[in-house]
Scaffold this motif. Structure first.
Motif, PDB file in Angstrom:
ATOM      1  N   ARG A  68     -51.627  62.720  11.525  1.00  0.00           N
ATOM      2  CA  ARG A  68     -50.531  62.688  11.706  1.00  0.00           C
ATOM      3  C   ARG A  68     -49.435  62.760  10.099  1.00  0.00           C
ATOM      4  NH1 ARG A  68     -48.757  60.595  17.357  1.00  0.00           N
ATOM      5  NH2 ARG A  68     -50.215  62.307  18.871  1.00  0.00           N
ATOM      6  N   PHE A 118     -57.372  52.836   8.002  1.00  0.00           N
ATOM      7  CA  PHE A 118     -56.905  53.905   9.236  1.00  0.00           C
ATOM      8  C   PHE A 118     -56.451  55.489   9.260  1.00  0.00           C
ATOM      9  CE2 PHE A 118     -57.829  51.066  13.226  1.00  0.00           C
ATOM     10  CZ  PHE A 118     -58.944  50.366  12.509  1.00  0.00           C
ATOM     11  N   SER A 151     -53.790  61.950  18.780  1.00  0.00           N
ATOM     12  CA  SER A 151     -53.896  61.835  17.569  1.00  0.00           C
ATOM     13  C   SER A 151     -55.448  61.648  17.108  1.00  0.00           C
ATOM     14  CB  SER A 151     -53.543  60.331  17.384  1.00  0.00           C
ATOM     15  OG  SER A 151     -53.692  58.926  17.747  1.00  0.00           O
ATOM     16  N   ARG A 157     -57.483  59.783  14.471  1.00  0.00           N
ATOM     17  CA  ARG A 157     -57.443  58.671  13.021  1.00  0.00           C
ATOM     18  C   ARG A 157     -59.214  58.579  12.504  1.00  0.00           C
ATOM     19  NH1 ARG A 157     -53.391  53.957  14.088  1.00  0.00           N
ATOM     20  NH2 ARG A 157     -53.011  54.349  11.910  1.00  0.00           N
ATOM     21  N   ARG A 158     -59.238  57.765  11.445  1.00  0.00           N
ATOM     22  CA  ARG A 158     -60.261  56.998  10.940  1.00  0.00           C
ATOM     23  C   ARG A 158     -60.826  56.406  10.197  1.00  0.00           C
ATOM     24  NH1 ARG A 158     -64.984  59.785  13.813  1.00  0.00           N
ATOM     25  NH2 ARG A 158     -66.238  59.798  12.672  1.00  0.00           N
ATOM     26  N   LEU A 174     -57.798  54.418  17.829  1.00  0.00           N
ATOM     27  CA  LEU A 174     -58.943  55.337  16.474  1.00  0.00           C
ATOM     28  C   LEU A 174     -59.208  56.518  17.973  1.00  0.00           C
ATOM     29  CD1 LEU A 174     -60.926  55.083  13.951  1.00  0.00           C
ATOM     30  CD2 LEU A 174     -59.490  53.169  14.677  1.00  0.00           C
ATOM     31  N   SER A 178     -54.870  58.369   9.220  1.00  0.00           N
ATOM     32  CA  SER A 178     -54.079  58.964  10.771  1.00  0.00           C
ATOM     33  C   SER A 178     -53.953  60.934  10.069  1.00  0.00           C
ATOM     34  CB  SER A 178     -53.639  58.611  11.204  1.00  0.00           C
ATOM     35  OG  SER A 178     -51.902  59.638  11.863  1.00  0.00           O
ATOM     36  N   ASP A 213     -52.640  52.597   5.892  1.00  0.00           N
ATOM     37  CA  ASP A 213     -52.687  51.970   7.149  1.00  0.00           C
ATOM     38  C   ASP A 213     -53.599  50.679   6.653  1.00  0.00           C
ATOM     39  OD1 ASP A 213     -52.152  50.709  10.328  1.00  0.00           O
ATOM     40  OD2 ASP A 213     -52.756  52.293  11.057  1.00  0.00           O
TER      41      ASP A 213
END
Length: 401
Positions: free
Chosen positions: A182, A178, A156, A158-159, A151, A180, A188
């Motif tokens: 990207r 998760f 990156s 992410r959340r 995270l 992302s 995920d």
């Protein structure tokens, strides 16, 4: 890095001293592991010898690999010889960062999410059950470090998106997506288990077999449920637009306030907060288009060194739009954000990707975006195209550059 990086967990696991010399062994857990190749983190030992000088002052004699890059891998921990020192790691970490059990399982779940987003690795370690066998405690620390790094890895965005939660007696399980930036449309799926201790609830990164079996049927249902439904959970606060009103475009004041708040959320990397300022069209691919564009926004915001500036607000019928000037890598860009009125208030229509640049590739993307909007409504696409043209004329002036 092991001795200096702020994100590395480190504790002294050995201190031997006589009148003239000493040996200090420091156990270090780098959450980055073997980045950039993504290898699993491991606990490493750094042994420092100290000697007393003639004037009675202590001096560190660092190992040779401190001065000869590349040799540390050959000199690092021998897990067989140093197992007693490695086994002290969870005990010393628990002493350095005392455990903080939570009153309820839901409190523990919320605390883990908060620590992953806004706390350092020590804040997360305080929520982990490190009791029991040393090997299990070490593995729990490593798993917690892996999740925290996933995270918080700097390159990156992410959340954690909470999906579901279940409590069964003294055990609980939570499911998360998760998100992302990207790969914004990729599932995920993560499962986090909790157990109640004598003092409260804690995260168990390495749950007992009985705990996993207790939730096995529920987990099977969860995997199927969220494979196609996680996007709806993430977009729960994002209203769906069935039709653009013919009149009543959001005011200039409303637009400026909305876009300012939207950019604050984007620059913070909080996808859920950003989505609360958005709406989406009732097109089959709107969820995917919105999340993809949001991913671009979140990733791009990491590179910005100045706050985006509003260049103009444009209104016609039920449409409003805001022109923006963004400075990135010394070059300006001029994105254009449509804004629509919803029952929840004005919202950014982020799935419509428009930007004034004069480059052929960007002109093509603008054309594709407007053609996609025409599938929703040709009339609305025409109105927005006219507003975008005014934005393009404005930023083409020398003073705008």
């Amino acid at each position: 890095r092991l001795l200096m990086a702020a994100e590395v967990l480190r504790v002294i696991v050995l201190h031997e001293e006589d009148r003239q010399s000493a040996l200090v062994s420091i156990a270090c857990l780098d959450p980055a592991g073997g980045a950039p190749n993504g290898a699993r983190p491991r606990i490493r030992l750094v042994h420092l010898e100290l000697v007393k000088s003639r004037d009675g002052l202590w001096r560190v004699n660092p190992p040779g690999y401190f001065l000869e890059p590349g040799d540390f891998e050959d000199a690092e921990t021998d897990d067989g010889l140093d197992i007693d020192l490695l086994d002290r790691f969870p005990e010393e970490i628990a002493a350095e960062f005392p455990v903080s059990p939570q009153p309820t399982a839901d409190d523990a779940r919320r605390a883990v999410v908060e620590a992953l987003h806004d706390g350092g690795l020590p804040a997360l370690i305080r929520l982990v059950n490190l009791g029991g066998e040393p090997a299990k405690g070490r593995d729990s620390c490593i798993r917690a470090a892996q999740m925290w790094w996933a995270l918080n890895e700097p390159s990156s965005v992410r959340r954690v998106v909470p999906l579901d939660f279940r409590v069964d007696g003294e055990c609980a399980a939570a499911t998360f997506q998760f998100f992302s930036a990207r790969n914004p449309d990729r599932l995920d799926f993560k499962v986090v288990y909790f157990e109640e201790s004598a003092n409260g609830w804690l995260w168990v990164p390495q749950p007992r077999q009985e705990t996993m079996e207790l939730f096995s049927d529920w987990m099977d249902l969860q995997a199927g449920k969220w494979r196609s439904g996680w996007q709806d959970a993430l977009l729960a606060d994002c209203p769906v637009v069935e039709k653009i009103p013919e009149t009543g475009a959001p005011s200039e004041e409303q637009c400026r306030k909305l876009v300012t708040e939207w950019f604050e959320a984007v620059r913070s990397g909080d996808c859920r907060a950003a989505l609360r300022f958005t709406a989406r069209l009732s097109l089959p691919d709107s969820r995917t288009a919105l999340l993809r564009n949001l991913g671009y926004e979140l990733t791009g915001a990491r590179k910005l060194k100045s706050v985006p500036a509003i260049t103009g607000v444009f209104r016609s019928g039920g449409w409003s739009a805001v022109g923006i000037r963004i400075e990135s890598d010394g070059r300006p860009s001029f994105p254009f954000y449509p804004i629509v009125a919803t029952e929840a208030g004005p919202r950014v229509l982020a799935e419509v990707d428009l930007s004034a640049s004069g480059k052929r590739s960007r002109d093509y993307l603008n054309k594709v975006s407007l053609e996609r909007l025409s599938k929703f409504s040709k009339a609305d696409a025409g109105v927005l195209k006219e507003l975008f043209g005014r934005h393009q004329e404005q930023v083409a002036k020398p003073e705008a550059r």
